[in-house]
Design a protein around this motif. Structure first.
Motif, PDB file in Angstrom:
ATOM      1  N   GLU A  85      -4.690   3.801  -3.524  1.00 28.51           N
ATOM      2  CA  GLU A  85      -5.922   2.999  -3.425  1.00 28.51           C
ATOM      3  C   GLU A  85      -5.705   1.796  -2.511  1.00 28.51           C
ATOM      4  N   GLU A  86      -4.575   1.119  -2.725  1.00 26.85           N
ATOM      5  CA  GLU A  86      -4.256  -0.037  -1.885  1.00 26.85           C
ATOM      6  C   GLU A  86      -3.974   0.423  -0.444  1.00 26.85           C
ATOM      7  N   ASP A  93       0.925   3.678  -3.712  1.00 29.98           N
ATOM      8  CA  ASP A  93      -0.278   3.071  -4.279  1.00 29.98           C
ATOM      9  C   ASP A  93      -1.437   3.465  -3.351  1.00 29.98           C
ATOM     10  N   ARG A  98      -7.159   0.742   1.403  1.00 30.30           N
ATOM     11  CA  ARG A  98      -7.714  -0.578   1.776  1.00 30.30           C
ATOM     12  C   ARG A  98      -6.960  -1.159   2.971  1.00 30.30           C
ATOM     13  N   GLY A 127       0.815  -1.220   0.000  1.00 29.91           N
ATOM     14  CA  GLY A 127       0.000   0.000   0.000  1.00 29.91           C
ATOM     15  C   GLY A 127       0.842   1.260   0.000  1.00 29.91           C
TER      16      GLY A 127
END
Ligand code: ZN
Length: 305
Positions: A256-257, A254, A260, A213
């Motif tokens: 978006e990751e 990253d 999450r 991430g």
């Protein structure tokens, strides 16, 4: 010797009144949060995908200035099973970026009576300069043990061979400084690196787990003993991440990751009730996570003197 919050009379300590360390116990494991200082950073980096007006409202509600504020920079020292483990190493010195209020770790470890030569292991949550730079300060390597082990995810070392900065949103100068510092670090400490893939027990009850991430090899470190648990989350969680876990932090490679990873971790901690410490939460950054629907709440512990 256990870690404690009291000063050591007669020992050379920093001539400052700022609280710079906070000790607690997780079962049999000694945990010491040490402040490396603060980093003043522009507020747009809190959430570069957020609406500017919503971001301004959040800052206002938090009584924070609109343009830039000081991010805490926390490092953790752990003692377990005869090992002394440093989790990250602070910023060190970067003369080009003008961040003189960070890079205090070495001085503050000395003030706490911690000898660098007693450190058996280092775990890196990732290789951004505010997490590895302390080991690059002049004279530090010479004080470290020749058999020091530095644990880091294999994916992290690989990432920095050809890092992707296309999704970040950093102030000018930062990408070059981050690239340069990671490269220097990998070269300087190559023979000390101990790579792991997904999970690795560094010392009894001290387990590093790759999350990805923030960077592909970003990891968190959980300490568990005697029915208690504490997770050092590195850069998986920032102060704004409880109210707005979906905001993209400017340092995330990253985003978006990373969002999450953040939500998953906060949900886990809310369910387990275990403690959280993170690099950039306000010092000493020890607290619990509460959850209400899609929103999380940071509940700092009451200081224990
Ligand atoms: Zn960081």
């Amino acid at each position: 010797m256990s870690l404690d919050n009291t000063s050591h009379p007669g020992r050379r300590s920093a001539d400052e009144l700022v609280p710079s360390r906070y000790a607690l116990k997780i079962g049999d494991i000694d945990v010491l949060v040490v402040s490396d200082g603060v980093l003043p950073l522009p507020t747009a980096m809190l959430g570069h995908n957020a609406d500017a007006a919503v971001r301004a409202a959040w800052l206002d509600e938090m009584f924070l200035p609109p343009d830039a504020f000081d991010w805490a920079l926390n490092v953790v020292l752990v003692r377990s099973g005869g090992q002394t483990v440093l989790l990250d190493a602070g910023l060190g010195l970067d003369p080009d970026l003008n961040l003189p209020r960070a890079g205090q770790l070495i001085k503050r470890l000395e003030g706490a009576g911690i000898d660098l030569g007693s450190v058996t292991d280092v775990v890196l949550t990732h290789m951004h300069m505010d997490h590895v730079g302390g080991l690059l300060v002049d004279g530090v390597k010479e004080k470290l043990r020749p058999d020091l082990r530095i644990h880091v995810a294999a994916a992290e070392v690989k990432f920095w061979e050809a890092p992707d900065f296309s999704h970040v949103s950093m102030p000018p100068g930062f990408p070059d400084a981050l690239r340069e510092t990671a490269k220097r670090f990998a070269k300087e400490y190559r023979s000390h690196l101990r790579l792991f893939d997904e999970e690795h027990e560094v010392a009894p009850g001290v387990v590093a787990r790759r999350t990805g991430g923030h960077t592909p090899g970003h990891c968190v470190i959980r300490m568990a003993s005697g029915g208690q648990g504490l997770t050092f989350a590195g850069d998986a969680v920032f102060a704004v991440g409880f109210d707005h876990p979906d905001w993209y932090n400017g340092f995330e490679h990253d985003p978006e990751e990373a969002a999450r990873v953040r939500v998953r971790l906060l949900r886990e901690l809310a369910a387990s009730g275990e403690l959280l410490v993170a690099t950039h939460l306000p010092f000493p950054s020890v607290g619990h996570v509460a959850v209400d629907g899609d929103h999380f709440r940071w509940v700092p512990v009451f200081w224990d003197y």
